[in-house]
Design a protein around this motif. Structure first.
Motif, PDB file in Angstrom:
ATOM      1  N   VAL A 120       0.836  -1.201   0.000  1.00 25.28           N
ATOM      2  CA  VAL A 120       0.000   0.000   0.000  1.00 25.28           C
ATOM      3  C   VAL A 120       0.872   1.252   0.000  1.00 25.28           C
ATOM      4  N   LEU A 144       1.119   3.809  -3.130  1.00 31.02           N
ATOM      5  CA  LEU A 144       0.573   5.144  -2.953  1.00 31.02           C
ATOM      6  C   LEU A 144       1.655   6.202  -3.028  1.00 31.02           C
ATOM      7  N   VAL A 187      -2.556  12.850   7.859  1.00 32.87           N
ATOM      8  CA  VAL A 187      -3.924  12.410   7.574  1.00 32.87           C
ATOM      9  C   VAL A 187      -3.905  11.265   6.578  1.00 32.87           C
ATOM     10  N   TRP A 188      -3.075  11.425   5.539  1.00 33.71           N
ATOM     11  CA  TRP A 188      -3.014  10.367   4.550  1.00 33.71           C
ATOM     12  C   TRP A 188      -2.460   9.092   5.145  1.00 33.71           C
ATOM     13  N   HIS A 200      -5.191   7.304   6.834  1.00 30.71           N
ATOM     14  CA  HIS A 200      -6.081   6.633   5.884  1.00 30.71           C
ATOM     15  C   HIS A 200      -5.431   5.386   5.324  1.00 30.71           C
ATOM     16  N   GLU A 201      -4.122   5.504   5.050  1.00 29.10           N
ATOM     17  CA  GLU A 201      -3.439   4.341   4.492  1.00 29.10           C
ATOM     18  C   GLU A 201      -3.446   3.193   5.481  1.00 29.10           C
ATOM     19  N   GLU A 222      -5.652   2.690   7.836  1.00 26.67           N
ATOM     20  CA  GLU A 222      -7.007   2.146   7.921  1.00 26.67           C
ATOM     21  C   GLU A 222      -7.303   1.243   6.750  1.00 26.67           C
ATOM     22  N   LEU A 223      -6.902   1.703   5.575  1.00 26.09           N
ATOM     23  CA  LEU A 223      -7.140   0.888   4.392  1.00 26.09           C
ATOM     24  C   LEU A 223      -6.391  -0.427   4.494  1.00 26.09           C
TER      25      LEU A 223
END
Lengths: 152, 588
Positions: free
Chosen positions: A87, A91, A109-110, A113-114, A116-117
């Motif tokens: 990931v 990304l 923040v990213w 999210h990463e 969480e993904l």
């Protein structure tokens, strides 16, 4: 072995805590190489807490309650190899392409999210692997797309 | 091999043609050639083989040879290679004439087929009587079916004289064939892009014929599609094949049984899940909406209109397990069709999810309902607990459109939903109108939609081989997944094109159509936030070929598409405060 001026020897294998601090700064590939050095190093690198540190070292603060879930779903080493590393790699390339805002806040923040993904995909992988008989090889089939090089 | 000899001749002819006159070229290139030149100005290399070709004609002859080779190559499967060996050469020493005679014999061969009203290029098959189409004014048809076939195809595909895509003069060659004689038929398919256009036009002409109940013409066109499809490759070929099969089923009235093993459909959908991101996108965006709707609730209940393998729920359970404040008590109701072998598939899935929930520490309860149609259920059956204690979410992924095949069903289900009084309703549907009343409109729409779908599958399937990423071994790209995904889509195509009435369940409608329906039934849209958008974008960036997929935000709804064409849409809905029978909504 390191020889100090006063004649005492320093064996890294006798000072495991120092070794661990050093290993915590390595990336996944280097940890893999380190695991091949000797039995001691191998057992240390297989310790999941090293990989936990690796997964979340850039995320602040580290998500709480994650440990029980991740350990239940297969451990941090697997999480890193199967989800987090691909990931982040993919990304990183994608973010470079989209020319996105590099400010510190945005980056954190990213990262969140990463993570969480990655966790969601990890859970799906576990479900597939354990309950649906999984795809070929070691990974769940639904994460197959992470195995392929990106057509950049 | 004849073709090798041709190629060799071609090479020699090029070499000969480049230098001025045969004699000067000979010394430079072919040292070992010692033959005398029989005639001045003739190419001596070919003269050795017995062919008298003027050097000035060499370029022309070489070109014709090239075109012939292409023609033989592309139509190899159609069985005209025998022409290279069987054609009678009128004058072997006249090379140009020989080539011309071969080419014209291809067309006369086809002509003979036409006289027998057969389109198969190999020239075999039974003859059927000529059918009089003179009463059909629209297409200005003449008496032979061959004319019908080709003139029925609209657009410039057949008599196109200005295709400029290929460097070679193959296209001009084929048009010179066209304009040459009225008897010659343009069947030498040397330009595959032209055949691609022809293929599409033939498909549409066939659908038009079906629309007008002109089944004999449609039958001929369907066979022609089969021939043309062979010359294509990749996505276009597969799409054309599936559509041709569906059209054939419609023409011959061999309707596929709809309720073939639903477990088989589940398997196909699993492969589809793995190959491309559409289902993952659907699940992740719906989960995000549900997660946001459930903030602050301690007991949650999700009703899944089509449980299948339950692939959507592990990710939601994991997100609930890790939410700040700890996980709620999670109840899942799964609805599914009856299994032909009477196994309780729903319970098995529920059991697996329960084990997962225990592993990650989420309190879990499951109930399964077997129903032939969603309209058979209502709020009382589903054991809804009072909304003060438990928040309900309803999730429908590619399921609601099936209700449109029976009148009144969708209204009944929407009413049941209102009785349930959910916090949120998540709806994922295909972004296409495959439910128009007119068959030809449905067909064209479906053709575009599934062409785009197959294109995207093609790119994800053909992406590069696996690269090792560390300790775990990575298996290579699974082609079986790709094929099964295509079968999955092929069944949808079959249903859209071949079935009618209550059998036609793939009644996709666009987001705007669903919006109108939901709004008029008393639902209010819920905007999917930026979190969902970001997560969806990241998910797509992970896919190989991910640069072709696009996430779009459309007035609060998210659409996933391939390049410029949106293919699926996720939307979320809640009840208006004053509609429905439940107590007022608690606004977050």
């Amino acid at each position: 072995m390191v020889q100090f001026e006063n004649g005492t020897n320093f064996f890294i294998n006798d000072n495991v805590d120092v070794l661990i601090v050093i290993l915590q700064r390595l990336d996944g590939g280097s940890l893999g190489v380190a695991a091949c050095v000797c039995k001691l190093w191998c057992s240390i690198t297989r310790n999941d807490s090293l990989w936990e540190h690796l997964c979340f070292r850039h995320v602040s603060p580290p998500p709480e309650g994650v440990r029980t879930v991740v350990l239940a779903l297969g451990g941090y080493q697997r999480l890193y190899m199967v989800c987090v590393k691909p990931v982040l790699d993919r990304l990183r390339k994608w973010k470079k392409g989209t020319g996105f805002d590099e400010s510190e806040v945005m980056r954190r923040v990213w990262m969140q999210h990463e993570v969480e993904l990655s966790l969601s995909l990890f859970c799906v992988d576990y479900y597939e692997r354990v309950f649906l008989g999984g795809g070929g090889g070691g990974g769940g089939a639904s994460l197959m797309f992470l195995c392929n090089a990106v057509n950049v | 091999m004849k073709r090798d000899r041709d190629r060799e001749r071609e090479k020699k002819s090029f070499n000969g043609g480049v230098s001025n006159g045969g004699s000067s070229g000979k010394g430079k290139i072919w040292e070992e050639d010692e033959e005398e030149t029989p005639d001045a100005g003739m190419d001596e290399l070919l003269a050795v083989l017995g062919y008298k070709v003027k050097s000035s004609d060499m370029a022309d002859v070489a070109q014709k040879l090239e075109q012939l080779e292409m023609a033989m190559g592309t139509t190899m499967e159609d069985g005209i290679t025998h022409l290279s060996t069987d054609t009678v050469h009128k004058n072997p020493s006249d090379m140009a004439g020989w080539v011309q005679s071969m080419l014209s014999s291809i067309s006369t061969n086809f002509d003979m087929c036409n006289q027998e009203n057969e389109l198969v290029l190999s020239g075999c098959g039974s003859s059927s009587s000529i059918i009089d189409f003179s009463r059909n004014e629209q297409n200005h048809l003449t008496t032979t079916i061959s004319d019908d076939d080709l003139r029925a195809i609209p657009g410039g595909a057949v008599f196109n004289s200005d295709s400029n895509k290929r460097q070679r003069s193959s296209s001009s060659f084929s048009t010179s064939m066209l304009t040459d004689s009225s008897a010659a038929r343009p069947v030498v398919l040397v330009d595959s892009q032209e055949t691609g256009v022809r293929l599409v036009h033939t498909l549409m002409a066939c659908a038009e014929a079906v629309q007008q109940e002109n089944l004999t013409l449609a039958d001929q066109l369907v066979r022609h599609i089969g021939i043309l499809a062979v010359s294509q490759s990749g996505a276009m070929r597969k799409v054309a094949t599936y559509f041709a099969e569906a059209l054939a089923r419609r023409i011959y009235k061999i309707y596929p049984q709809d309720s073939i093993e639903s477990s088989y459909t589940d398997v196909l959908q699993m492969h589809f899940y793995e190959t491309c991101p559409y289902l993952k996108f659907a699940h992740f965006t719906a989960n995000q909406a549900i997660l946001e709707a459930f903030t602050g609730c301690n007991k949650v209940h999700v009703i899944d209109f089509s449980l299948k393998q339950g692939m959507q729920w592990p990710a939601l359970m994991q997100a609930l397990a890790l939410r700040p404040g700890g996980p709620p008590a999670f109840r899942l109701t799964g609805i599914g069709p009856p299994q032909p072998d009477n196994t309780d598939a729903l319970q098995q899935v529920g059991w697996k999810l329960a084990q997962l929930a225990e592993t990650i520490g989420v309190e879990f309860e499951f109930r399964g309902f077997v129903a032939n149609s969603l309209a058979d259920l209502d709020a009382t059956i589903l054991d809804i607990r009072p909304s003060e204690t438990e928040a309900v979410a309803i999730n429908s992924v590619f399921e609601l459109h099936r209700l449109l095949s029976r009148p009144g069903a969708i209204e009944k289900v929407l009413n049941s939903i209102k009785q349930i009084n959910p916090k949120i309703v998540t709806l994922v549907e295909q972004e296409a109108n495959h439910n128009a009343g007119v068959f030809i409109d449905r067909f064209n729409e479906a053709l575009h939609y599934y062409s785009t779908m197959f294109d995207s599958l093609e790119s994800s399937g053909s992406s590069s081989s696996a690269s090792p990423t560390g300790i775990l071994p990575q298996p290579p790209v699974n082609n079986q997944d790709l094929v099964m995904s295509e079968v999955y889509l092929g069944r949808q195509i079959c249903n859209v094109v071949a079935c009618e009435g209550s059998d036609r369940v793939e009644r996709h409608e666009t987001l705007n159509q669903w919006r109108v329906r939901m709004n008029s039934s008393g639902f209010d849209p819920v905007h999917l936030g930026s979190n969902a958008f970001k997560q969806a974008s990241m998910l797509l960036a992970l896919f190989a070929g991910g640069d072709g997929y696009r996430v779009e935000e459309n007035d609060g709804c998210l659409m996933l598409g391939w390049h410029t064409r949106p293919l699926i849409a996720t939307s979320a809905w809640k009840l208006l405060p004053d509609s429905g029978t439940g107590a007022g909504e608690v606004e977050l």
